[in-house]
Design an enzyme around this catalytic site. Sequence first.
Site: not given
Ligand code: IMP
Ligand code: MG
Length: 342
Positions: A13-15, A40-42, A176, A255, A258, A286
């Site tokens: 989630d660094e952007g 992993a959401g972008h 990630q 959701g 963080r 910012d």
């Molecule tokens: P999992 O990969 O869904 O099993 O999650 C394992 C760990 O990685 C947990 O602490 C999640 O919150 C974190 N995590 C997985 N994907 C992301 C991501 O895209 N952004 C931030 N944290 C993530």
């Molecule tokens: Mg993300």
Amino acid sequence: MPVDIIVGGQGGDEGKGKICAYLAYKDDYRYSIKIGGPNAGHTVFFKDRIYALKSIPAGFVNAKAKLLLGAGTYIITDWLIKEIADTRSQDRVIIDPNAVIIEPRQMALERGDERMMKSIGSVGTGLGAAVRERVERRKIRFAKDEPRLRRFIKDVPALLNRALEKGDKVLLEGTQGMKLSLLHGEYPFVTSRDTTASTFLAEAGLGPRYVRDVYAIFKPYVTRVGPGPLEKEIKDGSRLKVHHTRGREVGSVSGRLRRVGDFEERSAFRTVAINSATKVAITHIDIFPGNEGRKRIADFTPSAKNFLRKAERLSGIYPHPKLALVSYGPGLLDVIDLRRSR
Ligand code: IMP
Ligand code: MG
């Protein structure tokens, strides 16, 4: 050498989505490729809309780019189909036959596993379960087995290699971040894959030879959406509130609010070294009080300037990455681009 790779320098989630979208939009990448899972959401702000992408590369903002999913991609078919419709990318999505489908039973398995959900803080997409079954050589489902994806299936490594031979540019969108790497992260508070540049290449089906730049992305602070180490965690309620509201630090897939900590320099140095980062991008500048809306470094507040000086210290680590991009807002073009001026 036309492959550029985007890697997360911290806890995810660094952007990266925003930086991928910016680069894809500005430069003539003919291919954007995503690997990894839908955990992993972008997030991309484009044409007055917010896209929370889990499956499609953020490079979709460049209408000329083909959008690839490599063999190291894990797909929730319903989510992907919806995103393809949403981004109107039917004619440019290409999926490797060996990408893996995450089946509903695998998501249920992960969500029913208290250790994974509570102690590790898994996002619960079933990625971990799918990866495990692939490692165990079980009978799993591949993209080539899914009738709804048939029209998108093509040999991605063959296609990329032909493109590279012609000199086309490829943007490889990592997922990630360093702290979550299965190999180099803060085990066991990590995801089910390595999250460094070399693994992203392998997951795409590319060798290391064509890599031009590796962009390591950092925020001025560190977040974690689940449990695990944060060196200097912020506990102060009013500071946290700024991050959760103005900084939008709410999990894009999970959701969850963080957790936030101050910038971790040592871990950032490791990111540079392990990924051979050649460029550094800073997002969320910012966040510094009073720095909202400032679009030139010369106009930044002392605390924001001070942080950029700290970021420049990353250049001290081999291969001496240059500060290349500074993002000052969520919009696609809210970026100070230092690449040509240095
Ligand atoms: P999992 O990969 O869904 O099993 O999650 C394992 C760990 O990685 C947990 O602490 C999640 O919150 C974190 N995590 C997985 N994907 C992301 C991501 O895209 N952004 C931030 N944290 C993530
Ligand atoms: Mg993300």
